[in-house]
Design an enzyme around this catalytic site. Structure first.
Site, short mmCIF file in Angstrom:
data_model
loop_
_atom_site.label_atom_id
_atom_site.label_comp_id
_atom_site.label_asym_id
_atom_site.label_seq_id
_atom_site.Cartn_x
_atom_site.Cartn_y
_atom_site.Cartn_z
N GLU A 1 73.56 24.63 13.30
CA GLU A 1 72.26 25.02 12.70
C GLU A 1 72.34 26.77 12.79
O GLU A 1 72.65 27.23 13.82
CB GLU A 1 70.97 24.77 13.39
CG GLU A 1 69.80 25.18 12.56
CD GLU A 1 68.64 25.44 13.92
OE1 GLU A 1 68.00 26.42 13.43
OE2 GLU A 1 68.41 24.77 14.74
N CYS B 1 64.29 30.91 12.72
CA CYS B 1 65.33 30.57 11.76
C CYS B 1 64.60 29.93 10.34
O CYS B 1 65.02 30.32 9.26
CB CYS B 1 66.20 29.58 12.13
SG CYS B 1 67.18 30.35 13.37
#
Length: 496
Positions: A239, A273
């Protein structure tokens, strides 16, 4: 974080980003120590897999209970290490526990062996599919959400039957050590271990013979980790960064949108994020939206005992934020709230930029700070085109009163997750898988896909009787091959 060299060993010194005070010291574990942990985990993994779904569920839920009972203490540690308000840290704990609960309770349903239809030609075969753990999973976690994010891998990997060696960010080792201590209270086997250190420790973990790596961090760092994994063909779930876009249709609820933009753009000092960095609003409503976001952003105070958000956890990030703001203004964008002067060390006041050219760093590169770009577009087609134009594809959002429009826009966005009329709402839905596309990574955590991510499919086919046509032999008969020639057009010739 600083690293000090003592006569015997190197140490990490963790600091509170709010005032620079020393929190604690931790070992900077070297290659030999990391390898030792992985070997210990290898032995523990055999025991852990043998506990079966019910045995693992019992222990993981006991661990969940231990974490929940100490939630306030854990939130205080997260707050001190990251600088975020304790309320935000407590929310992080709550979201994490929801995923831990789901993983433990659903692993058997998702991963249990199941029958697979063999097909009419293979009537003499019984086929089954089962899922087996990888063995030892190395987890490398970030500092912005030091509990929620790595536990998205740890929870599902443990429930799937793997042992874990967890390397937290050098900025947040205390959070990891705390959950490791809670594990030791409910399980006397080192199924979960924490290794502390800096990037060299993380590199050692990747090369220590683990069976899979789960990494969260920047795209640049992910590429280095992936290159190291390639040396041994170690599988990786990554990720990485995001540059998430939020689209505003003409019929959107602007008040709701402004609330979510403020939360997604400025919450956690913009260090999310899957937050909000870019907004594309249809021109007819853009200015009204800007005014509503301005009004909410101006109410955010960084002073006093209850600031809206804390300082930057990583001090060097302030340089990137300042550079992005300056670049946006230099290219013709306008700062309607604050500007380059808002960056004062770790403290960054909310910044709102408008009319920023698409080639600007503030639009194309991850800023990871409390700044939001709000640009006008002619229609939703232009908005989607701009949203998809970066190298990232982690998350996106669309605001519209039309369910049909929302679903249509979501289908066209190149992102791992899309929210309609909210941001970050998916994070509390354990059954939904999470991950990115393009430069935002690959693989999935959370949900059934997250459990399978940390499992190895094993297919088993068992022949129960002799076949009518003996084709799996070096002595095929002319009769059997004649039947094959007849069957091919009969079974597949119609093309349906």
């Amino acid at each position: 974080m600083t690293i000090t060299r003592a006569e015997e060993s190197a140490r990490l010194v963790a600091h509170d980003p709010r005032d620079g005070s020393v929190i604690a010291e931790y070992a900077l574990e070297d290659d030999a120590r990391v390898a030792e942990r992985v070997q210990t985990a290898r032995d523990a993994a055999t025991w852990w897999a043998a506990q079966g779904f019910d045995g693992r569920k019992r222990i993981v839920l006991a661990w969940k209970g231990a974490i929940a009972r100490g939630a306030a203490d854990l939130a205080a540690i997260i707050s001190r290490e990251t600088g975020k308000p304790e309320g935000d840290a407590l929310l992080e704990v709550m979201l994490t526990l929801g995923h831990l609960d789901w993983a433990a309770k659903n692993a058997h349903r998702v991963l249990k062996p199941r029958r697979v239809k063999a097909g009419i030609i293979n009537y003499n075969q019984k086929a089954t599919l089962r899922y087996e753990p990888h063995g030892v999973v190395g987890v490398i976690g970030p500092w912005n959400y030091p509990l929620y994010t790595p536990m998205g891998s740890i929870s599902y990997a443990l429930s799937a039957g793997n042992a874990i060696v967890f390397k937290p960010s050098e900025l947040t080792p205390g959070t990891a050590r705390w959950i490791e201590a809670r594990w030791s209270e409910v399980c006397d086997r080192p199924v979960l271990q924490v290794t502390t250190g800096d990037r060299t420790t993380g590199a050692a973990l990747v090369r220590a013979g683990v069976d899979k790596i789960a990494f969260t961090g920047s795209t640049a760092s992910a590429k280095r980790v992936m290159a190291a994994c390639a040396e041994t063909l170690t599988p990786l779930v990554a990720e990485c960064g995001g540059k998430d876009a939020l689209i505003i249709a003409e019929d959107a609820d602007l008040d709701a949108a402004a609330d979510f933009i403020t939360f997604g753009g400025f919450g956690n000092a913009g260090q999310t994020c899957v937050g909000v960095e870019r907004v594309y609003a249809v021109r007819s409503v853009r200015d009204a939206l800007v005014e509503k976001v301005l009004e909410r952003a101006r109410r955010l105070s960084l002073d006093g005992d209850a600031p809206a958000y804390g300082p930057l956890t990583l001090a060097s990030q302030s340089e990137i934020i300042a550079d992005h703001i300056a670049d946006a203004v230099a290219r013709g964008g306008r700062a309607v709230l604050e500007g380059p002067e808002s960056v004062t060390g770790r403290r960054v006041a909310p910044v709102i930029l408008v009319d920023v050219p698409e080639e600007s760093d503030a639009v194309r590169a991850e800023t990871f700070g409390p700044t939001v770009v709000i640009n006008a577009v002619s229609d939703l087609d232009e908005a989607v085109a701009h949203a998809n134009a970066t190298d990232f594809g982690l998350g996106a959002a669309v605001f519209t009163r039309s369910a049909k429009t929302g679903e249509a826009v979501a289908a066209r966005l190149r992102a791992g997750v899309v929210t309609i009329n909210s941001v970050l709402g998916f994070a509390a839905i354990p059954a939904l898988p999470f991950g990115g596309v393009k430069g935002s990574g690959f693989g999935r955590i959370h949900g059934a896909d997250g459990l399978r991510e940390f499992s190895v499919p094993k297919s088993v086919a068992r022949q129960t009787r002799d076949a009518a046509m003996k084709l799996l032999t070096m002595d095929r008969s002319d009769r059997d091959m004649h039947l094959v020639a007849k069957l091919i057009p009969m079974l597949h010739g119609k093309g349906k």
